[in-house]
Design an enzyme around this catalytic site. Structure first.
Site, PDB file in Angstrom:
ATOM      1  N   SER A  63     -37.001  46.297  32.188  1.00  0.00           N
ATOM      2  CA  SER A  63     -35.749  46.459  32.946  1.00  0.00           C
ATOM      3  C   SER A  63     -35.538  45.306  33.921  1.00  0.00           C
ATOM      4  CB  SER A  63     -35.772  47.770  33.740  1.00  0.00           C
ATOM      5  OG  SER A  63     -36.035  48.854  32.896  1.00  0.00           O
TER       6      SER A  63
HETATM    7  N1  SAM Z   1     -40.965  50.592  32.309  1.00  0.00           N
HETATM    8  C1  SAM Z   1     -40.948  49.533  31.330  1.00  0.00           C
HETATM    9  C2  SAM Z   1     -41.374  48.212  31.873  1.00  0.00           C
HETATM   10  O1  SAM Z   1     -41.625  48.084  33.066  1.00  0.00           O
HETATM   11  O2  SAM Z   1     -41.464  47.265  31.060  1.00  0.00           O
HETATM   12  C3  SAM Z   1     -39.618  49.392  30.635  1.00  0.00           C
HETATM   13  C4  SAM Z   1     -39.347  50.525  29.771  1.00  0.00           C
HETATM   14  S1  SAM Z   1     -38.169  50.299  28.495  1.00  0.00           S
HETATM   15  C5  SAM Z   1     -36.667  50.115  29.354  1.00  0.00           C
HETATM   16  C6  SAM Z   1     -38.180  51.984  27.915  1.00  0.00           C
HETATM   17  C7  SAM Z   1     -39.464  52.377  27.203  1.00  0.00           C
HETATM   18  O3  SAM Z   1     -39.413  53.778  26.943  1.00  0.00           O
HETATM   19  C8  SAM Z   1     -39.671  51.701  25.854  1.00  0.00           C
HETATM   20  O4  SAM Z   1     -40.891  51.016  25.861  1.00  0.00           O
HETATM   21  C9  SAM Z   1     -39.667  52.859  24.859  1.00  0.00           C
HETATM   22  O5  SAM Z   1     -40.533  52.675  23.764  1.00  0.00           O
HETATM   23  C10 SAM Z   1     -40.117  54.006  25.742  1.00  0.00           C
HETATM   24  N2  SAM Z   1     -39.807  55.356  25.248  1.00  0.00           N
HETATM   25  C11 SAM Z   1     -38.683  55.837  24.658  1.00  0.00           C
HETATM   26  N3  SAM Z   1     -38.834  57.146  24.357  1.00  0.00           N
HETATM   27  C12 SAM Z   1     -40.084  57.491  24.760  1.00  0.00           C
HETATM   28  C13 SAM Z   1     -40.837  58.694  24.726  1.00  0.00           C
HETATM   29  N4  SAM Z   1     -40.366  59.834  24.205  1.00  0.00           N
HETATM   30  N5  SAM Z   1     -42.091  58.690  25.230  1.00  0.00           N
HETATM   31  C14 SAM Z   1     -42.612  57.560  25.768  1.00  0.00           C
HETATM   32  N6  SAM Z   1     -41.958  56.383  25.830  1.00  0.00           N
HETATM   33  C15 SAM Z   1     -40.706  56.355  25.341  1.00  0.00           C
END
Ligand code: SAM
Length: 218
Positions: A63
């Site tokens: 993000s």
């Molecule tokens: N917090 C992260 C960082 O600092 O880089 C950015 C996160 S990114 C915007 C959103 C993340 O949520 C992705 O890596 C995606 O794979 C994960 N995601 C989506 N659905 C999910 C789920 N049900 N359980 C765990 N992770 C999930």
């Protein structure tokens, strides 16, 4: 050495930019300490301190710094707190939270893509964070084994608040969660006698995919 000072200068400029957006001093100091260039793919390290999302592989993104900062501010993080993060991604947002809760606090972060579990673990280890645990799984179920949590930070957009998050949040706890598919808003949810849900701003996040999220094939 020259490389390090180049990144430090860029980080300082990023933090100055965030200070103009009204981010609190505690969060600015934490973001000054986290080496964001260690959390982006190496071929993108020169973009690490720009205020925009960066692709990290598997169609996912780290993000934008202002979004990480705003979510940390909304949650009013304190030393010693226990957090749950949904979506470890690169591990950067967890590292900023880890700085704010200190070594006496702990953050559990869950990721559904195995490759990103390994990427975030590698980045967090290299940057020296010991108070972060990365777990593989469907984060829409939360992580009941370490509940209840003081705070929950959801870094992907949900259709609505998944019921396990309400159950796993302490009374008096707070959660930041983006809700919506194409039009999304960031909500601050507080668990008191009931649940209070306040809309904070428009956002754009990748979808939360899983049992209480969006479907696997959307
Ligand atoms: N917090 C992260 C960082 O600092 O880089 C950015 C996160 S990114 C915007 C959103 C993340 O949520 C992705 O890596 C995606 O794979 C994960 N995601 C989506 N659905 C999910 C789920 N049900 N359980 C765990 N992770 C999930």
């Amino acid at each position: 050495m020259v490389e390090e000072s180049k990144y430090k200068e860029a980080r300082k400029r990023m933090v100055e930019h965030l200070s103009r957006l009204g981010i609190s001093g505690e969060v600015l100091a934490a973001m000054m300490r986290v080496k964001r260039h260690l959390f982006v793919p190496s071929e993108r390290s020169d973009q690490a301190y720009g205020d925009y999302p960066i692709p990290i592989g598997e169609g996912q993104t780290i993000s934008a710094p202002h979004m990480v900062a705003m979510m940390c501010d909304y949650l009013e993080l304190k030393r010693g707190e226990k957090l749950l993060e949904i979506g470890a991604g690169s591990g950067y947002h967890a590292a900023v939270i880890a700085e704010l809760i200190g070594e006496e606090g702990h953050i559990y972060t869950i990721e559904r893509i195995q490759w990103l579990v390994e990427f975030s673990m590698k980045n967090l280890k290299r940057a020296g964070y010991k108070n972060v645990t990365v777990t593989y799984g469907d984060g829409t179920l939360g992580l009941p084994e370490h509940a209840p949590y003081d705070k929950i930070s959801v870094t992907c957009a949900a259709p609505d608040v998944p019921p396990p998050y309400i159950e796993q949040l302490k009374i008096g706890g707070k959660m930041a969660i983006p809700i919506g598919r194409y039009m999304q808003k960031l909500y601050l949810v507080e668990k008191k006698n009931g649940i209070e849900k306040k809309s904070k701003c428009d956002v754009i996040f990748v979808p939360l995919i899983g049992l209480h999220g969006f479907g696997y094939y959307e």
